[in-house]
Motif scaffolding. Structure first.
Motif, PDB file in Angstrom:
ATOM      1  N   ASN A 217       0.804  -1.223   0.000  1.00  0.00           N
ATOM      2  CA  ASN A 217       0.000   0.000   0.000  1.00  0.00           C
ATOM      3  C   ASN A 217       0.837   1.274   0.000  1.00  0.00           C
ATOM      4  OD1 ASN A 217      -2.731  -0.799  -0.076  1.00  0.00           O
ATOM      5  ND2 ASN A 217      -2.518  -1.646   1.988  1.00  0.00           N
TER       6      ASN A 217
ATOM      7  N   ARG B 101     -14.412  -9.452  -0.272  1.00  0.00           N
ATOM      8  CA  ARG B 101     -15.106  -8.995   0.941  1.00  0.00           C
ATOM      9  C   ARG B 101     -16.534  -8.555   0.612  1.00  0.00           C
ATOM     10  NH1 ARG B 101      -9.992  -5.295   3.039  1.00  0.00           N
ATOM     11  NH2 ARG B 101      -9.003  -6.886   4.330  1.00  0.00           N
TER      12      ARG B 101
ATOM     13  N   HIS C 191      -7.810   1.447  -3.541  1.00  0.00           N
ATOM     14  CA  HIS C 191      -7.853   0.517  -2.405  1.00  0.00           C
ATOM     15  C   HIS C 191      -7.648   1.356  -1.135  1.00  0.00           C
ATOM     16  CE1 HIS C 191      -7.367  -3.012   0.058  1.00  0.00           C
ATOM     17  NE2 HIS C 191      -6.203  -2.576   0.488  1.00  0.00           N
TER      18      HIS C 191
ATOM     19  N   SER D 243      -2.411  -6.590   9.925  1.00  0.00           N
ATOM     20  CA  SER D 243      -3.172  -6.562   8.665  1.00  0.00           C
ATOM     21  C   SER D 243      -3.568  -7.963   8.228  1.00  0.00           C
ATOM     22  CB  SER D 243      -2.314  -5.980   7.550  1.00  0.00           C
ATOM     23  OG  SER D 243      -2.215  -4.621   7.656  1.00  0.00           O
ATOM     24  N   SER D 244      -4.584  -7.997   7.399  1.00  0.00           N
ATOM     25  CA  SER D 244      -5.003  -9.276   6.809  1.00  0.00           C
ATOM     26  C   SER D 244      -3.825  -9.877   6.042  1.00  0.00           C
ATOM     27  CB  SER D 244      -6.158  -9.037   5.856  1.00  0.00           C
ATOM     28  OG  SER D 244      -5.787  -8.076   4.896  1.00  0.00           O
TER      29      SER D 244
ATOM     30  N   LEU E  90      -9.163  -8.420  -3.003  1.00  0.00           N
ATOM     31  CA  LEU E  90      -9.572  -8.677  -1.621  1.00  0.00           C
ATOM     32  C   LEU E  90     -10.858  -7.903  -1.313  1.00  0.00           C
ATOM     33  CD1 LEU E  90      -9.126  -9.857   1.198  1.00  0.00           C
ATOM     34  CD2 LEU E  90      -7.497  -8.022   1.653  1.00  0.00           C
TER      35      LEU E  90
ATOM     36  N   GLY F 118     -10.648  -3.819   6.292  1.00  0.00           N
ATOM     37  CA  GLY F 118      -9.230  -4.029   6.629  1.00  0.00           C
ATOM     38  C   GLY F 118      -8.905  -3.499   8.013  1.00  0.00           C
TER      39      GLY F 118
ATOM     40  N   LEU G 267      -5.912   4.250   4.067  1.00  0.00           N
ATOM     41  CA  LEU G 267      -5.929   2.857   3.639  1.00  0.00           C
ATOM     42  C   LEU G 267      -7.068   2.167   4.373  1.00  0.00           C
ATOM     43  CD1 LEU G 267      -2.126   2.141   4.006  1.00  0.00           C
ATOM     44  CD2 LEU G 267      -3.389   2.602   1.915  1.00  0.00           C
ATOM     45  N   PRO G 268      -7.513   1.015   3.848  1.00  0.00           N
ATOM     46  CA  PRO G 268      -8.588   0.325   4.565  1.00  0.00           C
ATOM     47  C   PRO G 268      -8.213   0.001   6.005  1.00  0.00           C
ATOM     48  CG  PRO G 268      -8.275  -0.625   2.413  1.00  0.00           C
ATOM     49  CD  PRO G 268      -7.161   0.350   2.610  1.00  0.00           C
ATOM     50  N   GLY G 269      -6.934  -0.156   6.247  1.00  0.00           N
ATOM     51  CA  GLY G 269      -6.503  -0.545   7.585  1.00  0.00           C
ATOM     52  C   GLY G 269      -6.331   0.616   8.548  1.00  0.00           C
TER      53      GLY G 269
END
Ligand code: LMR
Length: 439
Positions: A223, A254, A279, A329-330, A250, A319, A435-437
């Motif tokens: 990322n 999801r 993303h 993280s995943s 991903l 995430g 970021l998703p996380g």
């Protein structure tokens, strides 16, 4: 007869021997062998290992403890000759495929590599070579990964190399799975993250440009993957921009799972799932074009407020929630989605369906700004290439959401202008760029 005897290089001495990559499959790779055959390398770590098929040239060992010296080496048992006979190759094995993986000592790679080596991705008749790129800090761990690959006795895994130099590891790569990236450190601005990771991807783009197959397929996972992919492709002008992907599979997976849950069906009933854009938390999981049991999602799930708000936000922030639960993280599901992304390119897309991938926008039919990497719906004939799907519909909601994620990517692009050869960077990111996380 072992291939080494056929080549009989004059420079072959007691302390210089050829790696398995230089020896194996020689019947079909003589031209590339000639380019590389006489490079001296270091012997295997453990001279007593002698595990391979058919006849094996007795390894000549040089004890070598400095891990850095292994950067241009085949690893352990993979240094032994896999004496694949020409007729065997034509009968039952395909030509070996080189797969380079960066961040290879990390958690995602740890799940992914074993799937690749087991033939889950490219099939049970496809021998592979794994070129594992790590950092100086991770070199010991990389050896651990290679040891586990050795101990797994995968028949399809013909070669493993570990190292820290992308110019060596990306040589003739047909796939480059770019996972390695730095996580955002405490107090680091997003612009700082874009810059620090962007530099990694600029360097890797240059290395791919210099040494990879001209047909290499690149999947950027590290990322911020869309902008990293853009940087990478801009630094690899000899490789078609179309060959670069940012992983949004991903997010697609999801989204399929959440729609299936809401509709009370198994997730194989959900199709035509597009993730649009970045993303990041601005990504757009498209419930307008997605289908459940072949019907528009909105006909099956009547709770449209949930689709617009609950569903969308769940996917955007999945995430982050996962990081809260796991503390990291995943990794496994990301690896699975890389497998899915690769398979989607080497398998014909089922009739009427499509998959999502972050790809270069030039020539896109949706009116999305050119010259960014944007997740869009793709179809493949299974030849490694893809085309964008034309028959998708838009409404105001979808257009508005797409515009937001597009703005974010255009802003990210300005932040990395110094890395794409487009002048001086100017970073003015929207406040919610994440970021998703990142929660
Ligand atoms: C994910 O989507 O799980 C990751 O990209 C999250 C992150 O920010 O590392």
């Amino acid at each position: 007869m072992a291939v080494v005897a056929q080549l009989s290089p004059s420079s072959y001495t007691e302390t210089t021997r050829l790696s398995s990559s230089q020896l194996s499959l020689s019947s079909t790779h003589l031209s590339s062998l000639r380019r590389r055959a006489f490079r001296p390398i270091i012997g295997p770590r453990n001279p007593t290992i002698s595990c391979s098929v058919n006849q094996v040239q007795a390894p000549v060992a040089v004890e070598q403890d400095d891990p850095k010296s292994k950067t241009n080496d085949c690893y352990g048992v993979f240094c032994l000759t896999y004496d694949l006979k020409a007729e065997e190759e034509t009968k039952s094995w395909k030509k070996m495929v080189n797969i380079a993986v960066s961040g290879a000592a990390g958690m995602i790679a740890n799940h992914l590599l074993f799937k690749l080596a087991a033939g889950e991705v490219l099939g049970p008749d496809q021998p592979i070579a794994l070129k594992l790129l790590g950092s100086e800090r991770s070199l010991q761990a990389l050896e651990g990964v290679a040891m586990e690959l050795e101990d797994s006795l995968f028949p399809l895994l013909r070669e493993v190399k570990i190292g820290i130099n992308p110019y060596e590891l990306f040589e003739d790569a047909e796939w480059a799975l770019l996972i390695g990236a730095k996580p955002r450190g405490p107090g680091m601005e997003r612009a700082g993250l874009l810059d620090i990771n962007g530099q990694i991807f600029a360097e890797q783009g240059k290395a791919l440009n210099a040494v990879a197959s001209r047909n290499v397929k690149v999947i950027v996972v590290g990322n911020p993957c869309n902008t990293n992919a853009l940087i990478c492709l801009k630094n690899a002008p000899s490789i078609p921009a179309k060959n670069f992907h940012a992983l949004t599979r991903l997010d697609e997976n999801r989204a399929k799972c959440q729609l299936a849950l809401k509709a009370g069906v198994f997730y194989d009933k959900v199709s035509n799932m597009t993730i649009w854009g970045n993303h990041s938390t601005t990504q757009v999981p498209d419930f307008l074009n997605a289908r459940i049991n072949g019907l528009p999602v909105k006909e099956i799930i009547k709770d449209h407020k949930w689709l617009e708000e609950g569903f969308t936000e769940t996917i955007q922030k999945r995430g982050g929630l996962l990081i809260k639960k796991w503390g990291r993280s995943s990794a496994a599901s990301t690896a699975v989605s890389i497998v899915d992304a690769m398979k989607s390119l080497v398998t014909p897309t089922p009739e009427g369906d499509w998959f999502s991938s972050g790809v270069y926008t030039n020539g896109n039919p949706y009116g999305i700004a050119e010259d960014i990497v944007f997740s869009m719906p793709c179809r493949s004939k299974g030849d490694g290439d893809y085309e964008l799907v034309k028959d998708v519909i838009f409404d105001d909601y979808l257009r508005k959401r797409i515009a937001k994620t597009e703005q974010e990517l255009l802003a990210e692009k300005k932040c990395v202008a110094h890395l794409t050869g487009e002048g001086i960077a100017f970073c003015d990111l929207p406040e919610d760029t994440m970021l998703p996380g990142e929660m």
